[in-house]
Write an enzyme that holds these catalytic residues in place. Structure first.
Site, PDB file in Angstrom:
ATOM      1  N   ASP A 226      32.320  33.850  53.390  1.00 48.19           N
ATOM      2  CA  ASP A 226      33.034  32.735  53.999  1.00 48.19           C
ATOM      3  C   ASP A 226      32.813  32.642  55.505  1.00 48.19           C
ATOM      4  O   ASP A 226      32.716  31.554  56.061  1.00 48.19           O
ATOM      5  CB  ASP A 226      34.522  32.797  53.650  1.00 48.19           C
TER       6      ASP A 226
ATOM      7  N   SER B 180      42.892  39.604  46.577  1.00 47.42           N
ATOM      8  CA  SER B 180      42.557  38.597  47.579  1.00 47.42           C
ATOM      9  C   SER B 180      42.187  37.348  46.799  1.00 47.42           C
ATOM     10  O   SER B 180      41.293  37.380  45.945  1.00 47.42           O
ATOM     11  CB  SER B 180      41.371  39.078  48.407  1.00 47.42           C
TER      12      SER B 180
HETATM   13  N1  ARG Z   1      32.853  35.313  46.043  1.00 47.16           N
HETATM   14  C1  ARG Z   1      33.263  33.961  46.181  1.00 47.16           C
HETATM   15  C2  ARG Z   1      32.403  33.242  47.177  1.00 47.16           C
HETATM   16  O1  ARG Z   1      31.798  33.872  47.970  1.00 47.16           O
HETATM   17  C3  ARG Z   1      34.734  33.833  46.483  1.00 47.16           C
HETATM   18  C4  ARG Z   1      35.198  34.292  47.820  1.00 47.16           C
HETATM   19  C5  ARG Z   1      36.643  33.962  47.929  1.00 47.16           C
HETATM   20  N2  ARG Z   1      37.401  34.594  48.946  1.00 47.16           N
HETATM   21  C6  ARG Z   1      38.507  35.334  48.703  1.00 47.16           C
HETATM   22  N3  ARG Z   1      39.259  35.624  49.709  1.00 47.16           N
HETATM   23  N4  ARG Z   1      38.853  35.749  47.533  1.00 47.16           N
HETATM   24  O2  ARG Z   1      32.307  32.050  47.151  1.00 47.16           O
END
Ligand code: ARG
Length: 403
Positions: free
Chosen positions: A126, A177
């Site tokens: 992210d 998370s």
């Molecule tokens: N692995 C997924 C992606 O990179 C989800 C990431 C989501 N973030 C979280 N804080 N769970 O798109």
């Protein structure tokens, strides 16, 4: 010199709340919160989010409803491209970042800010998406990433919230998370970090366990225009409403759970559990309709393009020239992807059981084995002989037919 001003992507959660005050104290900057609703917010919580941001010391907080925009400008394109990262993950979090960044940048302009901030860690995707999009849309803005440098544990964050009088609901033993929006929900951490441990039932909220699903099947008819859903069971409605309703229906049948190990952009393999009832059901419907609408070579070439588009979205390159070029290709393939698909929901399953399209390429008279057949059978013998001529020659000279 005046203090710098930063617009922070604010979720209302523990980390971004601490970040507001922490940035003020450690970096001496003013912070404006910007909370973007992509389907994860309960409107009843807006007031609490506002109060929390202000209690944390924000100068101001903007709450932006981006739900229709997210559906119409982002999810529609992802759906037209049947976007699944590594063949499985419908890019839930990855798709929300570019729309959030567009709003962060606009908010930064409104507040004449010097930069934008986010609460992503240094290990994930992210941060890549937030920062690459920001640098593409507004290269003059600085990026602030407090959680990447502060070295605080969850328990320490909770202690700080207490000390700073920030009203948060987090408990020290929160183990997962989670990131969610109308396209689905991503669940990480806790027991899931052992890829051998089956996911427990507790973190799921969008899907029931399929053993608790209704035993009676249910059909949904999704109407498409140019590859984008426009109606459900014959009633015209917004894409957002279709996503919400299809998500509820498919989730109630326990459809849409994923458990996978995926490759993050930063080189880490990570165990991810998702529930994506709406996105996976709509991609199933869209692929089914394309099955009768796309000419064969277009369909095959499109599959290659889809893989690349999914990678670009995952890797934070939504705002890039290659993405625009590939989207233009996809858009041109969708011209006649107009029609209806009947989806059937059964416990844990969702699949197409009917499809029709005014400009579809399915020709009953060519396909039928009954009366009315218009296929020229006499053309086949010569066609098949020439089709196999090359391997036949090979066999005679070099292969199993040689002596
Ligand atoms: N692995 C997924 C992606 O990179 C989800 C990431 C989501 N973030 C979280 N804080 N769970 O798109």
């Amino acid at each position: 010199m005046a203090r710098k001003k930063v617009v922070l992507a604010y979720s209302g959660g523990l980390d971004t709340s601490i970040a507001v005050r922490w940035m003020r104290e450690q970096w001496d900057v003013d912070v404006v919160g910007c909370a973007v609703d992509v389907g994860q917010m309960n409107p009843a919580e807006h007031e609490a989010i506002r109060e929390r941001a202000m209690a944390a010391g924000a100068l101001d907080i903007e709450i932006i409803d981006a739900r229709d925009e997210f559906a119409d400008r982002f999810l529609a394109k992802a759906l037209q491209a049947n976007s699944l990262y590594e063949g499985k993950y419908p890019l839930v979090s990855a798709l929300s970042r570019p729309v959030i960044v567009e709003h962060l940048v606009a908010c930064a302009r409104r507040h004449q800010a010097d930069g934008v901030g986010h609460g992503c860690t240094g290990k994930g995707n992210d941060q890549v998406r937030f920062e690459v999009s920001t640098r593409t849309l507004a290269p003059d803005l600085e990026v602030f990433a407090p959680t990447r440098v502060w070295g605080l544990t969850r328990a320490e964050c909770i202690d700080l919230a207490e000390q700073w009088d920030i009203p948060i609901e987090a408990s020290k033993e929160k183990i997962y998370s989670i990131d969610e929006n109308m396209w689905g929900r991503a669940i990480e951490c806790g027991v899931l970090e052992n890829p051998w441990s089956a996911p427990p039932e507790e973190p799921f909220t969008m899907t029931v366990n399929s053993k608790d699903a209704p035993s009676e099947p249910r059909d949904l008819v999704v109407g498409f225009e140019r590859g984008v859903p426009v109606s459900l069971d014959g009633t015209a409605m917004s894409l957002r409403s279709i996503i919400e309703l299809v998500g509820e229906a498919a989730g109630s049948y326990g459809f849409g759970r994923l458990d996978m190990v995926e490759n993050r952009r930063v080189g880490i393999k990570s165990r991810e559990v998702y529930e994506c009832p709406a996105s996976l059901a709509l991609i199933t419907a869209h692929q089914d309709l394309e099955g009768i609408c796309l000419e064969r070579d277009v369909a095959r070439e499109k599959q290659r393009v889809e893989i690349r588009i999914a990678e670009l979205i995952y890797d934070g390159l939504w705002h890039s020239p290659l993405m625009s070029a590939l989207q233009a290709f996809v858009e041109s393939t969708q011209q006649h992807v107009t029609g209806e698909v009947r989806l059937r929901l059964e416990p844990g399953r969702c699949y197409g059981v009917g499809r029709r399209a005014p400009k579809g390429l399915y020709d009953h008279d060519l396909a039928t084995y009954d009366a009315g057949d218009t296929f020229r059978h006499e053309d086949s013998a010569g066609f098949v002989r020439l089709w196999g001529l090359s391997v036949e020659t090979w066999s005679r000279r070099q292969g199993p037919g040689s002596s």
